[in-house]
Design a protein around this motif. Structure first.
Motif, PDB file in Angstrom:
ATOM      1  N   ARG A 154      30.006  -4.625  14.956  1.00  0.00           N
ATOM      2  CA  ARG A 154      28.918  -4.741  15.930  1.00  0.00           C
ATOM      3  C   ARG A 154      28.063  -3.475  15.951  1.00  0.00           C
ATOM      4  N   LYS A 155      28.710  -2.329  15.931  1.00  0.00           N
ATOM      5  CA  LYS A 155      27.983  -1.059  15.933  1.00  0.00           C
ATOM      6  C   LYS A 155      27.151  -0.932  14.666  1.00  0.00           C
ATOM      7  N   ASN A 156      27.683  -1.390  13.532  1.00  0.00           N
ATOM      8  CA  ASN A 156      26.945  -1.333  12.280  1.00  0.00           C
ATOM      9  C   ASN A 156      25.663  -2.168  12.363  1.00  0.00           C
ATOM     10  N   VAL A 157      25.744  -3.327  12.987  1.00  0.00           N
ATOM     11  CA  VAL A 157      24.551  -4.162  13.167  1.00  0.00           C
ATOM     12  C   VAL A 157      23.540  -3.417  14.039  1.00  0.00           C
ATOM     13  N   GLU A 158      24.008  -2.839  15.151  1.00  0.00           N
ATOM     14  CA  GLU A 158      23.117  -2.091  16.047  1.00  0.00           C
ATOM     15  C   GLU A 158      22.431  -0.939  15.307  1.00  0.00           C
ATOM     16  N   LEU A 159      23.200  -0.184  14.537  1.00  0.00           N
ATOM     17  CA  LEU A 159      22.641   0.944  13.805  1.00  0.00           C
ATOM     18  C   LEU A 159      21.650   0.482  12.734  1.00  0.00           C
ATOM     19  N   THR A 160      21.936  -0.647  12.116  1.00  0.00           N
ATOM     20  CA  THR A 160      21.030  -1.184  11.097  1.00  0.00           C
ATOM     21  C   THR A 160      19.705  -1.596  11.725  1.00  0.00           C
ATOM     22  N   THR A 189      32.933   1.964  -3.057  1.00  0.00           N
ATOM     23  CA  THR A 189      32.842   3.128  -2.190  1.00  0.00           C
ATOM     24  C   THR A 189      31.438   3.297  -1.624  1.00  0.00           C
ATOM     25  N   LYS A 190      30.426   2.770  -2.312  1.00  0.00           N
ATOM     26  CA  LYS A 190      29.068   2.868  -1.791  1.00  0.00           C
ATOM     27  C   LYS A 190      28.941   2.077  -0.487  1.00  0.00           C
ATOM     28  N   LEU A 191      29.549   0.888  -0.434  1.00  0.00           N
ATOM     29  CA  LEU A 191      29.513   0.091   0.786  1.00  0.00           C
ATOM     30  C   LEU A 191      30.256   0.790   1.920  1.00  0.00           C
ATOM     31  N   ILE A 192      31.369   1.398   1.601  1.00  0.00           N
ATOM     32  CA  ILE A 192      32.141   2.111   2.620  1.00  0.00           C
ATOM     33  C   ILE A 192      31.325   3.254   3.190  1.00  0.00           C
ATOM     34  N   SER A 193      30.591   3.965   2.366  1.00  0.00           N
ATOM     35  CA  SER A 193      29.784   5.070   2.862  1.00  0.00           C
ATOM     36  C   SER A 193      28.692   4.584   3.808  1.00  0.00           C
ATOM     37  N   LYS A 194      28.226   3.357   3.628  1.00  0.00           N
ATOM     38  CA  LYS A 194      27.185   2.819   4.499  1.00  0.00           C
ATOM     39  C   LYS A 194      27.705   2.486   5.891  1.00  0.00           C
ATOM     40  N   ILE A 195      28.982   2.196   6.007  1.00  0.00           N
ATOM     41  CA  ILE A 195      29.536   1.824   7.313  1.00  0.00           C
ATOM     42  C   ILE A 195      30.141   3.031   8.056  1.00  0.00           C
ATOM     43  N   LYS A 196      30.260   4.166   7.377  1.00  0.00           N
ATOM     44  CA  LYS A 196      30.847   5.351   8.003  1.00  0.00           C
ATOM     45  C   LYS A 196      30.161   5.750   9.309  1.00  0.00           C
ATOM     46  N   PRO A 197      28.822   5.705   9.416  1.00  0.00           N
ATOM     47  CA  PRO A 197      28.215   6.053  10.703  1.00  0.00           C
ATOM     48  C   PRO A 197      28.692   5.155  11.847  1.00  0.00           C
ATOM     49  N   ALA A 198      28.902   3.888  11.569  1.00  0.00           N
ATOM     50  CA  ALA A 198      29.395   2.971  12.596  1.00  0.00           C
ATOM     51  C   ALA A 198      30.835   3.296  12.970  1.00  0.00           C
ATOM     52  N   VAL A 199      31.646   3.630  11.983  1.00  0.00           N
ATOM     53  CA  VAL A 199      33.038   4.012  12.254  1.00  0.00           C
ATOM     54  C   VAL A 199      33.066   5.236  13.162  1.00  0.00           C
ATOM     55  N   LYS A 200      32.243   6.222  12.839  1.00  0.00           N
ATOM     56  CA  LYS A 200      32.197   7.444  13.647  1.00  0.00           C
ATOM     57  C   LYS A 200      31.643   7.181  15.043  1.00  0.00           C
TER      58      LYS A 200
END
Length: 80
Positions: free
Chosen positions: A36-42, A1-12
């Motif tokens: 792709r959005k997760n990479v951009e946000l990172t 669940t920790k990994l899922i919480s890290k990708i939530k901003p990209a999902v939103k």
């Protein structure tokens, strides 16, 4: 669940599809857009939170770029 919480901003941050039932891991286009959005946000977070790396890039010591690894093909796509 920790990994899922890290990708939530990209999902939103991915606006499409709007239909909640299509915003799942079963939708490969959605998964790709979120990845792709997760990479951009990172990358954005690195610029905001790591002055050492930003300074190293400014001085030409490193280059900060994003990439996605395709587990099916083994190819790496670099973002520019």
């Amino acid at each position: 669940t920790k990994l899922i919480s890290k990708i939530k901003p990209a999902v939103k941050a991915v606006p499409e599809p709007k239909t909640e039932s299509e915003r799942t891991s079963a939708n490969s286009d959605f998964v790709d857009a979120v990845s792709r959005k997760n990479v951009e946000l990172t990358i954005e977070r690195i610029y905001e939170e790591s002055p050492v790396l930003v300074e190293m890039e400014k001085n030409g010591g490193i280059k900060i770029i994003g990439a996605i690894y395709n587990i099916n093909s083994g190819a790496v796509e670099f973002f520019e």
